[in-house]
Write an enzyme that holds these catalytic residues in place. Structure first.
Site, PDB file in Angstrom:
ATOM      1  N   GLU A  46       0.835  -1.207   0.000  1.00 18.77           N
ATOM      2  CA  GLU A  46       0.000   0.000   0.000  1.00 18.77           C
ATOM      3  C   GLU A  46       0.869   1.257   0.000  1.00 18.77           C
ATOM      4  O   GLU A  46       0.557   2.245  -0.657  1.00 18.77           O
ATOM      5  CB  GLU A  46      -0.934  -0.022   1.221  1.00 18.77           C
ATOM      6  CG  GLU A  46      -1.994  -1.130   1.114  1.00 18.77           C
ATOM      7  CD  GLU A  46      -2.813  -1.291   2.380  1.00 18.77           C
ATOM      8  OE1 GLU A  46      -2.212  -1.543   3.445  1.00 18.77           O
ATOM      9  OE2 GLU A  46      -4.051  -1.173   2.308  1.00 18.77           O
ATOM     10  N   GLU A  72      -3.620  -9.463   4.138  1.00 22.14           N
ATOM     11  CA  GLU A  72      -4.378  -9.123   5.345  1.00 22.14           C
ATOM     12  C   GLU A  72      -5.474 -10.118   5.655  1.00 22.14           C
ATOM     13  O   GLU A  72      -5.777 -10.403   6.818  1.00 22.14           O
ATOM     14  CB  GLU A  72      -4.970  -7.716   5.214  1.00 22.14           C
ATOM     15  CG  GLU A  72      -3.959  -6.582   5.369  1.00 22.14           C
ATOM     16  CD  GLU A  72      -3.244  -6.228   4.082  1.00 22.14           C
ATOM     17  OE1 GLU A  72      -3.284  -7.038   3.118  1.00 22.14           O
ATOM     18  OE2 GLU A  72      -2.623  -5.149   4.026  1.00 22.14           O
TER      19      GLU A  72
HETATM   20  C1  3H9 Z   1      -1.278  -4.741   7.294  1.00 19.42           C
HETATM   21  O1  3H9 Z   1      -0.326  -4.444   6.624  1.00 19.42           O
HETATM   22  C2  3H9 Z   1      -2.437  -3.851   7.521  1.00 19.42           C
HETATM   23  C3  3H9 Z   1      -2.516  -2.711   6.551  1.00 19.42           C
HETATM   24  O2  3H9 Z   1      -3.228  -3.083   5.408  1.00 19.42           O
HETATM   25  C4  3H9 Z   1      -3.271  -1.543   7.115  1.00 19.42           C
HETATM   26  C5  3H9 Z   1      -2.659  -0.864   8.267  1.00 19.42           C
HETATM   27  C6  3H9 Z   1      -3.412   0.381   8.660  1.00 19.42           C
HETATM   28  N1  3H9 Z   1       5.268  -7.031  11.278  1.00 19.42           N
HETATM   29  O3  3H9 Z   1       7.426 -15.544   8.560  1.00 19.42           O
HETATM   30  P1  3H9 Z   1       8.818 -15.459   9.076  1.00 19.42           P
HETATM   31  C7  3H9 Z   1       8.185 -11.189  11.667  1.00 19.42           C
HETATM   32  S1  3H9 Z   1      -1.353  -6.202   8.109  1.00 19.42           S
HETATM   33  C8  3H9 Z   1       6.158  -7.384  12.224  1.00 19.42           C
HETATM   34  O4  3H9 Z   1       9.300 -16.528   9.964  1.00 19.42           O
HETATM   35  P2  3H9 Z   1       9.803 -15.543   6.353  1.00 19.42           P
HETATM   36  C9  3H9 Z   1       7.734 -12.531  12.173  1.00 19.42           C
HETATM   37  O5  3H9 Z   1       6.909 -12.390  13.306  1.00 19.42           O
HETATM   38  C10 3H9 Z   1       0.199  -6.963   7.818  1.00 19.42           C
HETATM   39  N2  3H9 Z   1       6.852  -8.529  12.194  1.00 19.42           N
HETATM   40  O6  3H9 Z   1       9.884 -15.254   7.900  1.00 19.42           O
HETATM   41  C11 3H9 Z   1       9.067 -13.177  12.475  1.00 19.42           C
HETATM   42  O7  3H9 Z   1       9.527 -12.645  13.693  1.00 19.42           O
HETATM   43  P3  3H9 Z   1      10.449 -13.502  14.660  1.00 19.42           P
HETATM   44  C12 3H9 Z   1       0.226  -7.615   6.520  1.00 19.42           C
HETATM   45  C13 3H9 Z   1       6.648  -9.326  11.162  1.00 19.42           C
HETATM   46  O8  3H9 Z   1      11.039 -15.026   5.773  1.00 19.42           O
HETATM   47  C14 3H9 Z   1       9.964 -12.643  11.366  1.00 19.42           C
HETATM   48  O9  3H9 Z   1       9.284 -11.491  10.847  1.00 19.42           O
HETATM   49  N3  3H9 Z   1       1.443  -8.342   6.382  1.00 19.42           N
HETATM   50  C15 3H9 Z   1       5.749  -9.012  10.139  1.00 19.42           C
HETATM   51  O10 3H9 Z   1       9.426 -16.971   6.149  1.00 19.42           O
HETATM   52  C16 3H9 Z   1      10.197 -13.600  10.259  1.00 19.42           C
HETATM   53  O11 3H9 Z   1       8.934 -14.067   9.794  1.00 19.42           O
HETATM   54  C17 3H9 Z   1       1.532  -9.643   6.631  1.00 19.42           C
HETATM   55  O12 3H9 Z   1       0.567 -10.282   6.956  1.00 19.42           O
HETATM   56  C18 3H9 Z   1       5.037  -7.809  10.222  1.00 19.42           C
HETATM   57  N4  3H9 Z   1       4.156  -7.415   9.291  1.00 19.42           N
HETATM   58  O13 3H9 Z   1       8.564 -14.702   5.815  1.00 19.42           O
HETATM   59  C19 3H9 Z   1       2.886 -10.236   6.444  1.00 19.42           C
HETATM   60  N5  3H9 Z   1       5.741 -10.017   9.240  1.00 19.42           N
HETATM   61  O14 3H9 Z   1      11.706 -13.753  13.901  1.00 19.42           O
HETATM   62  C20 3H9 Z   1       2.934 -11.576   7.008  1.00 19.42           C
HETATM   63  C21 3H9 Z   1       6.624 -10.918   9.693  1.00 19.42           C
HETATM   64  O15 3H9 Z   1      10.580 -12.659  15.860  1.00 19.42           O
HETATM   65  N6  3H9 Z   1       4.298 -12.030   6.999  1.00 19.42           N
HETATM   66  N7  3H9 Z   1       7.170 -10.510  10.851  1.00 19.42           N
HETATM   67  O16 3H9 Z   1       9.667 -14.762  14.889  1.00 19.42           O
HETATM   68  C22 3H9 Z   1       4.725 -12.967   6.145  1.00 19.42           C
HETATM   69  O17 3H9 Z   1       4.010 -13.411   5.266  1.00 19.42           O
HETATM   70  C23 3H9 Z   1       6.130 -13.469   6.336  1.00 19.42           C
HETATM   71  O18 3H9 Z   1       6.504 -13.236   7.657  1.00 19.42           O
HETATM   72  C24 3H9 Z   1       7.168 -12.799   5.426  1.00 19.42           C
HETATM   73  C25 3H9 Z   1       8.575 -13.322   5.832  1.00 19.42           C
HETATM   74  C26 3H9 Z   1       6.904 -13.204   3.977  1.00 19.42           C
HETATM   75  C27 3H9 Z   1       7.138 -11.291   5.544  1.00 19.42           C
END
Ligand code: 3H9
Length: 700
Positions: A105, A125
């Site tokens: 976004e 999301e």
């Molecule tokens: C949003 O954006 C709302 C908006 O539309 C509106 C707002 C107003 N934040 O999965 P992994 C951490 S909603 C903080 O094992 P990978 C995760 O907890 C959000 N931390 O690694 C982990 O921490 P730790 C929409 C985050 O390489 C570490 O990163 N976004 C976030 O296999 C590694 O994660 C999502 O839903 C975050 N947003 O995959 C994204 N995301 O090491 C969801 C991850 O302490 N995330 N962490 O355990 C994913 O799909 C995967 O984590 C990603 C990395 C592909 C990013």
């Protein structure tokens, strides 16, 4: 500040710097807006490049801030995007690795976008039970077309940047960089070019958004979504929001999206999904095993036992490209095991789930042996033989004699004491429990049972291996039944008491299936084999004579009604079919059983059934937590979500208890304890549960 600012010639570069994935937390948002102000105020700067440090452009809103005031504190994400749009100097997003949710976004708020090849682009999301809340539903359809955008928003799945960049008419990316390494240089070059041209700055919000057969298409999309996601409100709301993009003015569409976003955030389904996201990652972390503990290398694995379990376990490793040697006592057992394994793969090929050449590649990684001497070079062995301590002793003594030093010795026991098994060897530090669930090649859950002497690097090793073979590993201490089966025993006991008191097996199954369990306790018993529970109870009658059980299940087993495998159990089954049919024989058995107990059956509500079954899990779960068998409540939730069919949208038994309120849970338990047909001792709330309830706290 978690965004960095630097100037390179006449270009300012704002780089998000908030590990691990540049989540758009408050300080990052402040960093972006301050960088924009600085760049716009500096006459030497002609244009701005926005990018992310490390392994992501941005993973979106910072999930760690959800539910805290920081999540909405100004500048909120919408304000940041507005600041980008109204920057007087052109802003080029340099997107790489991961641009998800709020990260995408943010890029959509920039005037131009350059993407590196191989970047994962998504609005995920919906997987957190919400929808994009910073314009994603309004802007993505404007650059990708309504259908592509809606598919991405409703599925939440990532699409590669090259794929999106190649779509005809797409306006998401102005350019795809030649390589990931050349991204920044190419983004800078584009920024310079557009600054020099001085043309009006393009905004996604100004692009048109329509669908030629709007009403029909959205109706179709609604029907699709309803069928796919019946327990989750978010997907249908995504359709509403994208439809609004085609029918409302941009700012009205934004307000509509915002309203839905805020409402969805408060739903129990979103709470559950966000909990699961964090619980899944938390389960992989063991409190006293830090990143400094290095896992041992596991390049070859041995499986002892070529039965259903051994074969299923082997498939996990073969699928991950890890060679397996399978050991059995007799050649025909080996041949049978390998035959079944091949048949499983062939079935996958038939269903189009596996390519034929992959089948042969996987089978080529499998070797067999009758001799323990052939296990000398393997890094890890998993024993999957008959559940008998004497048999395990024989196996582990032999393993101890032949395995190389440092090899991991794992047992797939589901009931036996891992410490005793470890002590059959001279190297208890190398022994660990790996409790796979059947079918082992399908079920996600892997209970990792940590013995009293299991070395930390063995724990690190098996957690790393679990990740490689795509299991959700949850660590359990040693106790009877570990986390999952110890809790399910209490659940099953309640199911028995409910039948004693007046419920039919069908009513119990129906009530808990309506709650969302994949299968009720009686259908489950028939599937797994009622004789398994019978064997455990017989042991219990000796070991714990004070424990109260319904005897209905014993009577059933005495009739040989073990379930599907004998064509009859709690239900009747027609030959070759799995449909559970109500059984007059069982009705009569239950009736006579109640008479013998002097119980006049009463009508039991579905609510009582659900509460007694689920709160039995919760109370035992609380005991497991306070004994340190599980280190976190969320680990217990992961066990139940991935191994026992607990409904995902309720987030696991412990989160469900939090949602109901622990005070209410304790009140119900007190009520159950007063029921003379139930087990009053069991329903004494676990001290931890009582304490949390008294303090108004939650498990999670
Ligand atoms: C949003 O954006 C709302 C908006 O539309 C509106 C707002 C107003 N934040 O999965 P992994 C951490 S909603 C903080 O094992 P990978 C995760 O907890 C959000 N931390 O690694 C982990 O921490 P730790 C929409 C985050 O390489 C570490 O990163 N976004 C976030 O296999 C590694 O994660 C999502 O839903 C975050 N947003 O995959 C994204 N995301 O090491 C969801 C991850 O302490 N995330 N962490 O355990 C994913 O799909 C995967 O984590 C990603 C990395 C592909 C990013």
């Amino acid at each position: 500040m978690t965004a960095e600012y630097k100037v390179q010639g006449d270009i300012a570069i704002i780089s998000l710097s908030n590990p691990p994935v540049n989540g758009l937390g408050h300080s990052t948002r402040v960093g972006i807006t301050q960088g924009l102000d600085k760049a716009n105020a500096d006459p030497a700067v002609k244009a701005i490049v926005l990018t992310g440090d490390g392994k992501a452009f941005s993973g979106g809103a910072d999930i760690r801030e959800f539910g805290t005031p920081k999540a909405t504190q100004e500048p909120n994400l919408n304000s940041v995007i507005r600041a980008l749009e109204y920057s007087a100097k052109p802003v080029v997003a340099a997107v790489h690795s991961v641009a998800m949710g709020g990260g995408l976004e943010l890029a959509l708020g920039c005037h131009y976008r350059v993407a590196a090849p191989g970047a994962k682009i998504a609005l995920p999301e919906v997987k957190l039970g919400i929808l994009p809340g910073a314009g994603g539903t309004q802007r993505l359809p404007r650059v990708l077309g309504v259908e592509t955008a809606l598919n991405m928003i409703v599925s939440g799945d990532a699409v590669n940047s090259e794929v999106l960049a190649s779509l005809p008419g797409q306006k998401l990316f102005d350019q795809l960089s030649a390589t990931p390494e050349s991204l920044i240089d190419e983004a800078i070059a584009l920024a310079r070019k557009v600054a020099a041209e001085g043309a009006p700055l393009p905004l996604v919000r100004n692009l048109p958004c329509s669908h030629p057969q709007g009403d029909a298409y959205f109706q179709f999309a609604r029907n699709m979504v309803k069928g796919m996601a019946k327990n989750f409100p978010a997907p249908a709301k995504c359709v509403d929001a994208v439809e609004a993009a085609t029918k409302r003015k941009f700012d009205d569409g934004m307000a509509f999206e915002r309203d839905i976003f805020m409402n969805l955030m408060l739903t129990p389904e979103s709470r559950a999904l966000r909990h699961v996201f964090q619980a899944e990652r938390a389960a992989a972390k063991i409190p006293d095993v830090g990143d400094d503990v290095k896992p041992r290398a596991v390049n070859k694995v041995a499986i002892i036992g070529a039965g259903t379990m051994g074969g299923g376990i082997a498939m996990n490793f073969l699928n991950a490209g890890i060679p397996v040697v399978m050991l059995e006592m007799k050649q025909d057992a080996l041949d049978r095991g390998v035959g079944i394994l091949r048949k499983n793969y062939e079935a996958q090929v038939k269903r189009g789930k596996l390519k034929a050449d992959k089948l042969e590649q996987r089978m080529a990684l499998l070797s067999t042996t009758l001799s323990y001497d052939d296990l000398k070079d393997v890094d890890m062995v998993i024993e999957a033989v008959f559940e008998d301590l004497g048999v395990k002793e024989a196996v582990f003594t032999k393993l101890d004699a032949v395995m190389k030093p440092g090899a991991v010795l794992a047992s797939n026991t589901s009931t036996l004491d891992v410490n005793k098994i470890a002590n059959f060897t001279q190297r208890p530090q190398d022994v660990v429990g790996l409790h796979f669930f059947s079918p082992a090649n399908v079920m996600k859950l892997l209970e990792v049972v940590r013995g009293a002497k299991t070395a930390k690097d063995v724990m690190a090793t098996v957690m790393a291996v679990a990740k490689k073979i795509k299991k959700t590993a949850v660590v359990s201490g040693v106790c009877d039944g570990f986390i999952g089966n110890r809790m399910i025993e209490e659940y099953s006991r309640q199911a028995g008491f409910l039948v004693d008191e007046g419920a039919t097996p069908q009513q119990v199954d129906r009530a808990i299936e309506k709650f969302g369990f994949a299968m009720g306790p009686f259908r489950m018993g028939d599937l797994a084999g009622n004789d398994i529970g019978w064997a455990i109870r017989k042991r219990r009658y000796v070991e714990r004579p004070d424990m109260k059980y319904s005897k209905a299940a014993d009577l059933l087993c005495e009739m040989g009604r073990y379930g599907q495998k004998t064509g009859a159990g709690w239900y009747d089954y027609q030959p070759g079919k799995r449909d559970a049919l109500p059984s007059p024989v069982v009705d009569k058995l239950i009736d006579e059983h109640r008479k013998a107990l002097g119980i006049t059956p009463r009508k039991i509500s579905d609510q009582e059934i659900v509460e007694r079954l689920v709160f039995a899990l919760v109370n035992e779960g609380a005991r497991i937590l306070e004994e340190g068998i599980a280190s976190k409540a969320s680990d217990i939730d992961m066990v139940y979500l991935t191994g026992y069919g607990f409904p995902l949208w309720r987030g696991g038994p412990m989160l469900y208890a939090d949602t109901v309120g622990l005070f209410n849970v304790v009140q119900s338990m007190k009520r159950f304890a007063r029921n003379p047909h139930d087990d009053a001792k069991f329903w004494q709330p676990a001290p931890l549960l009582r304490k949390l309830a008294d303090e108004g706290k939650t498990f999670n």
